[in-house]
Design an enzyme around this catalytic site. Structure first.
Site, PDB file in Angstrom:
ATOM      1  N   THR A  48       0.830  -1.210   0.000  1.00 16.85           N
ATOM      2  CA  THR A  48       0.000   0.000   0.000  1.00 16.85           C
ATOM      3  C   THR A  48       0.861   1.255   0.000  1.00 16.85           C
ATOM      4  OG1 THR A  48      -1.637  -1.211   1.286  1.00 16.85           O
ATOM      5  CG2 THR A  48      -1.885   1.166   1.188  1.00 16.85           C
ATOM      6  N   THR A  49       2.000   1.206   0.699  1.00 23.39           N
ATOM      7  CA  THR A  49       2.904   2.355   0.757  1.00 23.39           C
ATOM      8  C   THR A  49       3.432   2.729  -0.628  1.00 23.39           C
ATOM      9  OG1 THR A  49       3.506   1.758   3.014  1.00 23.39           O
ATOM     10  CG2 THR A  49       5.015   3.227   1.869  1.00 23.39           C
ATOM     11  N   TYR A 111     -13.003  -3.413   1.830  1.00 25.86           N
ATOM     12  CA  TYR A 111     -14.232  -2.782   1.369  1.00 25.86           C
ATOM     13  C   TYR A 111     -15.460  -3.673   1.519  1.00 25.86           C
ATOM     14  CZ  TYR A 111     -17.514   0.097  -1.210  1.00 25.86           C
ATOM     15  OH  TYR A 111     -18.599   0.860  -1.553  1.00 25.86           O
ATOM     16  N   TYR A 137      -1.759 -10.354   5.800  1.00 24.87           N
ATOM     17  CA  TYR A 137      -1.587  -8.942   6.176  1.00 24.87           C
ATOM     18  C   TYR A 137      -2.901  -8.418   6.729  1.00 24.87           C
ATOM     19  CZ  TYR A 137      -0.476  -3.925   5.610  1.00 24.87           C
ATOM     20  OH  TYR A 137      -0.277  -2.580   5.813  1.00 24.87           O
ATOM     21  N   ARG A 142      -7.368   0.088   7.223  1.00 30.36           N
ATOM     22  CA  ARG A 142      -7.497   0.267   5.776  1.00 30.36           C
ATOM     23  C   ARG A 142      -8.554  -0.646   5.163  1.00 30.36           C
ATOM     24  NH1 ARG A 142      -3.786   3.339   3.045  1.00 30.36           N
ATOM     25  NH2 ARG A 142      -1.872   3.933   4.124  1.00 30.36           N
ATOM     26  N   LYS A 166       1.704 -10.387   8.763  1.00 32.30           N
ATOM     27  CA  LYS A 166       2.020  -8.993   9.060  1.00 32.30           C
ATOM     28  C   LYS A 166       0.819  -8.434   9.803  1.00 32.30           C
ATOM     29  CE  LYS A 166       2.948  -4.421   7.084  1.00 32.30           C
ATOM     30  NZ  LYS A 166       3.021  -3.600   5.859  1.00 32.30           N
ATOM     31  N   ILE A 208       7.658  -5.136   9.053  1.00 29.25           N
ATOM     32  CA  ILE A 208       7.651  -4.623   7.679  1.00 29.25           C
ATOM     33  C   ILE A 208       7.336  -3.149   7.821  1.00 29.25           C
ATOM     34  CG2 ILE A 208       6.536  -4.657   5.430  1.00 29.25           C
ATOM     35  CD1 ILE A 208       6.158  -7.653   5.758  1.00 29.25           C
TER      36      ILE A 208
END
Length: 293
Positions: A48-49, A111, A137, A142, A166, A208
């Site tokens: 995402t970063t 979502y 993850y 998010r 993660k 991470i």
């Protein structure tokens, strides 16, 4: 062997853009050299970063290939392949150039807010299709849905191709439950820079990191000291960065970390909508921190 390679500091690479909005390949090469030179244990591309939702399919493929080429086997590379459409992830896993990847990092479906059973079946299908080991993850801030400790442990026990988590829920009790109940050899990796040190003290296997894009040396040294049980040394690095963690995530990730990298002259402060640069006031604070650091 793989579990040892992924124990330590991973860095979720940003994607530098030119002022015209194209991928800045020179800036990315400079960033890769910076983080590896700073001592990170592995890199993660297409997280995402890296503003992955704004990248085209062709750009994602190019980023994977470029990262492999420029890393040049100096450290392992983990590739992010995740979505809320399970079948789309499965198809991408069949076509992505993953031969040189150490593992795949796949974010929980976002979502649509599936049930825990839906999350379990999503990851079971992904693991079955993946040619590489899978890192779960969990980042409910998010995705809109938390993956519980029970679901994580169920996946760890029942799906052999899933090797790590993660964990970025920010829930320390949930993190400790996973650490307590996980099978031997299953890695639990922090996804929260500001609490990585205490989470490693609880038994996590590393981080991470977003911050390691800029603070590669300090993050790597902090994690290494923490894993060795040398918390006196780890605390020195942690508190050196603590204010920066607040500044970095005050408005948006990756806007915060890119502001640090821009202030240090490593890349342009450029994004793709809907992400925009941090406000002038915050940038001034970040620039002041970088100048003293």
């Amino acid at each position: 062997m793989l579990q040892e390679q992924l124990r330590g500091t991973g860095v979720a690479l940003v994607t530098p853009f030119t002022t015209q909005g194209a991928i800045d390949w020179t800036g990315l090469e400079r960033l890769i050299d910076h983080v590896i030179g700073g001592g990170v244990d592995y890199v993660v591309t297409l997280g995402t970063t890296g503003e992955t939702p704004t990248l085209s399919s062709e750009e994602k493929l190019d980023l994977i290939k470029f990262t492999f080429e420029k890393v040049n086997k100096r450290v392992p590379v983990v590739v992010g392949v995740g979505d809320y459409n399970t079948q789309d992830v499965v198809k991408r896993l069949e076509t992505c150039p993953l031969d040189e990847a150490a593992a795949v990092l796949s974010v929980a479906p976002y979502y649509s807010k599936p049930t825990q059973e839906g999350i379990f079946q999503h990851y079971k299908a992904i693991a079955a299709a993946s040619p590489k080991p899978v890192i779960l993850y969990n980042v409910p801030a998010r995705t809109g849905r938390n993956m519980t400790a029970d679901t994580t442990i169920r996946l760890a026990n029942e799906v052999s191709n899933i090797i790590a988590m993660k964990e970025a829920s920010g829930d320390m009790v949930q993190c400790m439950q996973i650490i307590r109940d996980k099978p031997e050899g299953f890695l639990v990796i922090s996804g929260d820079d500001a609490v990585a040190m205490p989470q490693i003290a609880c038994g996590m296997d590393g981080v991470i990191s977003v911050a390691a894009n800029f603070f590669a040396k300090d993050m790597s040294a902090m994690v290494k000291a923490s894993l060795q049980g040398n918390f006196e040394a780890a605390r020195r690095h942690h508190y050196k960065m603590l204010q920066a963690f607040d500044l970095m995530f005050a408005e948006n990730n990756p806007a915060g970390i890119k502001a640090f990298l821009h202030a240090a002259g490593l890349m342009e402060n450029t994004f793709r909508l809907p992400v925009v640069p941090v406000t002038d006031g915050l940038y001034g604070q970040i620039k002041g921190f970088v100048s003293k650091y």
